[in-house]
Design a protein around this motif. Sequence first.
Motif, PDB file in Angstrom:
ATOM      1  N   ARG A 133       0.863  -1.197   0.000  1.00  0.00           N
ATOM      2  CA  ARG A 133       0.000   0.000   0.000  1.00  0.00           C
ATOM      3  C   ARG A 133       0.893   1.239   0.000  1.00  0.00           C
ATOM      4  O   ARG A 133       1.830   1.326   0.801  1.00  0.00           O
ATOM      5  CB  ARG A 133      -0.909   0.027   1.245  1.00  0.00           C
ATOM      6  N   GLU A 135       1.454   4.210   1.281  1.00  0.00           N
ATOM      7  CA  GLU A 135       1.101   5.086   2.398  1.00  0.00           C
ATOM      8  C   GLU A 135       2.355   5.801   2.872  1.00  0.00           C
ATOM      9  O   GLU A 135       3.456   5.475   2.449  1.00  0.00           O
ATOM     10  CB  GLU A 135       0.555   4.258   3.558  1.00  0.00           C
ATOM     11  N   GLY A 140       5.022   0.962  12.276  1.00  0.00           N
ATOM     12  CA  GLY A 140       3.795   0.177  12.159  1.00  0.00           C
ATOM     13  C   GLY A 140       3.030   0.414  10.864  1.00  0.00           C
ATOM     14  O   GLY A 140       1.945  -0.130  10.679  1.00  0.00           O
ATOM     15  N   ARG A 141       3.588   1.232   9.981  1.00  0.00           N
ATOM     16  CA  ARG A 141       2.932   1.479   8.688  1.00  0.00           C
ATOM     17  C   ARG A 141       4.003   1.507   7.608  1.00  0.00           C
ATOM     18  O   ARG A 141       4.894   2.343   7.628  1.00  0.00           O
ATOM     19  CB  ARG A 141       2.151   2.799   8.734  1.00  0.00           C
ATOM     20  N   TYR A 142       3.904   0.578   6.675  1.00  0.00           N
ATOM     21  CA  TYR A 142       4.928   0.431   5.650  1.00  0.00           C
ATOM     22  C   TYR A 142       4.273   0.296   4.280  1.00  0.00           C
ATOM     23  O   TYR A 142       3.060   0.148   4.181  1.00  0.00           O
ATOM     24  CB  TYR A 142       5.787  -0.821   5.949  1.00  0.00           C
ATOM     25  N   PHE A 145       4.137  -4.604   3.647  1.00  0.00           N
ATOM     26  CA  PHE A 145       3.979  -5.171   4.984  1.00  0.00           C
ATOM     27  C   PHE A 145       3.432  -6.580   4.817  1.00  0.00           C
ATOM     28  O   PHE A 145       3.199  -7.022   3.690  1.00  0.00           O
ATOM     29  CB  PHE A 145       3.071  -4.293   5.847  1.00  0.00           C
ATOM     30  N   GLN A 147       0.768  -9.768   6.125  1.00  0.00           N
ATOM     31  CA  GLN A 147      -0.457 -10.117   6.846  1.00  0.00           C
ATOM     32  C   GLN A 147      -0.587 -11.619   6.998  1.00  0.00           C
ATOM     33  O   GLN A 147      -0.210 -12.385   6.115  1.00  0.00           O
ATOM     34  CB  GLN A 147      -1.696  -9.633   6.065  1.00  0.00           C
ATOM     35  N   ARG A 281     -14.526  -0.071   9.469  1.00  0.00           N
ATOM     36  CA  ARG A 281     -13.578  -0.789   8.597  1.00  0.00           C
ATOM     37  C   ARG A 281     -13.435  -0.104   7.233  1.00  0.00           C
ATOM     38  O   ARG A 281     -14.333   0.574   6.775  1.00  0.00           O
ATOM     39  CB  ARG A 281     -13.960  -2.256   8.396  1.00  0.00           C
ATOM     40  N   MET A 283     -12.939  -1.371   4.062  1.00  0.00           N
ATOM     41  CA  MET A 283     -13.392  -1.934   2.790  1.00  0.00           C
ATOM     42  C   MET A 283     -14.915  -1.902   2.723  1.00  0.00           C
ATOM     43  O   MET A 283     -15.600  -2.028   3.724  1.00  0.00           O
ATOM     44  CB  MET A 283     -12.911  -3.383   2.632  1.00  0.00           C
ATOM     45  N   THR A 303      -4.247  -0.719  15.494  1.00  0.00           N
ATOM     46  CA  THR A 303      -5.046  -1.884  15.103  1.00  0.00           C
ATOM     47  C   THR A 303      -4.121  -2.993  14.619  1.00  0.00           C
ATOM     48  O   THR A 303      -3.427  -2.857  13.624  1.00  0.00           O
ATOM     49  CB  THR A 303      -6.050  -1.521  13.995  1.00  0.00           C
ATOM     50  N   VAL A 304      -4.138  -4.085  15.353  1.00  0.00           N
ATOM     51  CA  VAL A 304      -3.257  -5.203  15.030  1.00  0.00           C
ATOM     52  C   VAL A 304      -3.955  -6.163  14.070  1.00  0.00           C
ATOM     53  O   VAL A 304      -3.329  -6.775  13.220  1.00  0.00           O
ATOM     54  CB  VAL A 304      -2.861  -5.924  16.338  1.00  0.00           C
ATOM     55  N   CYS A 305      -5.264  -6.255  14.204  1.00  0.00           N
ATOM     56  CA  CYS A 305      -5.998  -7.270  13.460  1.00  0.00           C
ATOM     57  C   CYS A 305      -7.413  -6.765  13.219  1.00  0.00           C
ATOM     58  O   CYS A 305      -8.032  -6.200  14.123  1.00  0.00           O
ATOM     59  CB  CYS A 305      -6.014  -8.540  14.315  1.00  0.00           C
ATOM     60  N   GLY A 328      -7.682  -9.990   8.719  1.00  0.00           N
ATOM     61  CA  GLY A 328      -6.287  -9.779   8.347  1.00  0.00           C
ATOM     62  C   GLY A 328      -5.542  -9.272   9.573  1.00  0.00           C
ATOM     63  O   GLY A 328      -6.060  -8.422  10.304  1.00  0.00           O
ATOM     64  N   GLY A 330      -1.882  -7.657  10.892  1.00  0.00           N
ATOM     65  CA  GLY A 330      -0.637  -7.028  10.462  1.00  0.00           C
ATOM     66  C   GLY A 330       0.543  -7.608  11.240  1.00  0.00           C
ATOM     67  O   GLY A 330       0.666  -7.386  12.438  1.00  0.00           O
ATOM     68  N   ARG A 333       3.096  -5.111  12.890  1.00  0.00           N
ATOM     69  CA  ARG A 333       2.525  -4.460  14.083  1.00  0.00           C
ATOM     70  C   ARG A 333       2.482  -5.420  15.259  1.00  0.00           C
ATOM     71  O   ARG A 333       2.805  -5.047  16.386  1.00  0.00           O
ATOM     72  CB  ARG A 333       1.112  -3.962  13.795  1.00  0.00           C
TER      73      ARG A 333
HETATM   74  P1  ATP Z   1      -5.225   1.325   9.226  1.00  0.00           P
HETATM   75  O1  ATP Z   1      -6.528   1.928   9.670  1.00  0.00           O
HETATM   76  O2  ATP Z   1      -4.201   1.262  10.311  1.00  0.00           O
HETATM   77  O3  ATP Z   1      -4.709   1.948   7.956  1.00  0.00           O
HETATM   78  P2  ATP Z   1      -6.542  -0.718   7.725  1.00  0.00           P
HETATM   79  O4  ATP Z   1      -7.961  -0.690   8.187  1.00  0.00           O
HETATM   80  O5  ATP Z   1      -6.188  -0.036   6.467  1.00  0.00           O
HETATM   81  O6  ATP Z   1      -5.562  -0.212   8.895  1.00  0.00           O
HETATM   82  P3  ATP Z   1      -6.763  -3.512   7.057  1.00  0.00           P
HETATM   83  O7  ATP Z   1      -6.947  -3.316   5.627  1.00  0.00           O
HETATM   84  O8  ATP Z   1      -7.889  -3.901   7.905  1.00  0.00           O
HETATM   85  O9  ATP Z   1      -6.041  -2.217   7.683  1.00  0.00           O
HETATM   86  O10 ATP Z   1      -5.575  -4.571   7.243  1.00  0.00           O
HETATM   87  C1  ATP Z   1      -5.520  -5.471   8.354  1.00  0.00           C
HETATM   88  C2  ATP Z   1      -4.299  -5.189   9.199  1.00  0.00           C
HETATM   89  O11 ATP Z   1      -3.118  -5.058   8.439  1.00  0.00           O
HETATM   90  C3  ATP Z   1      -4.363  -3.888   9.968  1.00  0.00           C
HETATM   91  O12 ATP Z   1      -5.125  -4.019  11.128  1.00  0.00           O
HETATM   92  C4  ATP Z   1      -2.910  -3.637  10.286  1.00  0.00           C
HETATM   93  O13 ATP Z   1      -2.499  -4.406  11.404  1.00  0.00           O
HETATM   94  C5  ATP Z   1      -2.219  -4.152   9.045  1.00  0.00           C
HETATM   95  N1  ATP Z   1      -1.868  -3.064   8.136  1.00  0.00           N
HETATM   96  C6  ATP Z   1      -2.674  -2.372   7.292  1.00  0.00           C
HETATM   97  N2  ATP Z   1      -1.984  -1.466   6.591  1.00  0.00           N
HETATM   98  C7  ATP Z   1      -0.686  -1.590   6.991  1.00  0.00           C
HETATM   99  C8  ATP Z   1       0.532  -0.930   6.612  1.00  0.00           C
HETATM  100  N3  ATP Z   1       0.568  -0.007   5.669  1.00  0.00           N
HETATM  101  N4  ATP Z   1       1.673  -1.301   7.256  1.00  0.00           N
HETATM  102  C9  ATP Z   1       1.662  -2.266   8.196  1.00  0.00           C
HETATM  103  N5  ATP Z   1       0.559  -2.914   8.578  1.00  0.00           N
HETATM  104  C10 ATP Z   1      -0.609  -2.584   7.980  1.00  0.00           C
END
Ligand code: ATP
Length: 448
Positions: A133, A135, A140-142, A145, A147, A281, A283, A303-305, A328, A330, A333
């Motif tokens: 992604r 971002e 914790g955000r890459y 990453f 899953q 959420r 999606m 958010t870990v999961c 899913g 992460g 994280r």
């Molecule tokens: P966030 O609100 O933190 O952006 P998300 O709702 O986009 O999360 P999901 O699509 O639900 O995340 O993905 C499931 C899990 O994957 C997340 O809870 C998180 O632990 C992990 N995750 C999502 N985006 C990233 C990222 N860019 N880097 C690392 N971990 C991620």
Amino acid sequence: MTMETSTAAKKAEKIVAVKGMNDILPPSVPRTERLPDSALWQWFESVVRTVLARYGYQYLLTPIVEPTALFVRGLGEVTDIVEKEMYSFVDSMNDDRLTLRPEATAGIVRAMIEHNALYNGPLRLWTVGPMFRHERPQKGRYRQFHQLDVEALGFAGPDVDAEMILVARALWRELGLVEGRDVRLELNSLGQPEERKAHREALVRYLEQHATVLDAEAQRRLHSNPLRILDSKVPAMQPVIEGAPRLIDFLGEASRAHFDAVRAMLDAVGLEYRVNPRLVRGMDYYNLTVFEWVTDQLGSQGTVCGGGRYDGLIAQLGGKPAPAVGFGLGIERLLLLLQELKVAVPDHAPDAYAVVPAGVPLPQVAATLEALRAAGVRVVQHAGGPDGPGSMKSQFKKADGSGARYALVFGPDELAQGQVTVKSLRDGTGAQALRPLADAASWAASLR
Ligand code: ATP
Ligand code: MG
């Protein structure tokens, strides 16, 4: 500059990893960023395998690259991911529009439709792998990453929703995380599309009345994806968000019963959770149960999961309609959290380190070490550099540093008698014993 010097200059230039994409390094390599090492990673994966087998989930792998249309159609056009986070490109060979997968569910559903996999009944599945992604990278955000993704396809009942949540809880337990303290469950129901539609209309009417307080992004989303406005963290908008109509109040009887049934099962196993009416959420495909496991330890990447039910997705992607639920997790994280909490990782050090002085017959050493390994012993051989193996002192230092419990000393005198010295490194006694080279299997168990 001549051709040659320019090539030479290019060769010397250091090539580094793409921004936001990390190497997962072994524990012995010093790391510049505080990211989990591969030992923690492997331990996590072994726990995942054990736990998912206990619940009857089967492993699968799907491609990292998928047609872009899969995500546009699957996740929804106005989601954060599709709007601005996807790595999409045109395949220069054939002009196909492709995307590095930003999440795993759409690919798994695509694969199950393609292989008529649900023909013989429902399926419990899991996979692990990289997601992409675009971002802003931070702790914790890459951009790449990983899953763990767990899905149950073809099950309609609330029992599987609860099972999903309990699978995650079992992982926390096996990893030494304390549920309720280190990770907490947040739960909500998004109801069914018709219920969401009624809520959405009420929500848009309400937000229009407060339009002056909304920021530019919220204004833009007011008619495309108003639910996501409730997810905003902009402080000035919080009072308006607090007072907004709640989806949970628009649920019909069946949706309510489904939610109550999930809650009753969680209550029965003593799992504490918070019903969070604002949990929506990212999606579009979710309905009924949605949940997130969150932690206070990772700042805003808490958010870990996250997961929930997505009964419409299979049909939306062209399959025979079938219900489904999944989550899913992460991995980065979660591992950062384990690191933060200093959770003890099982020992990954070798059992023994072989000290091999210069000049000893290496074939004899090799035969003994191979016999030990065949018997299950983890043994690292001190291997020589261009000037030979190095002094005994430096070899013992390496043996210590490896974390091994024993040194196997292949001294020339012992070897001449068909023996090797086993020296204890960790119990403070430094005790030594001679063992026969010829019959390594007979004493292998004493090293483990
Ligand atoms: P966030 O609100 O933190 O952006 P998300 O709702 O986009 O999360 P999901 O699509 O639900 O995340 O993905 C499931 C899990 O994957 C997340 O809870 C998180 O632990 C992990 N995750 C999502 N985006 C990233 C990222 N860019 N880097 C690392 N971990 C991620
Ligand atoms: Mg996100």
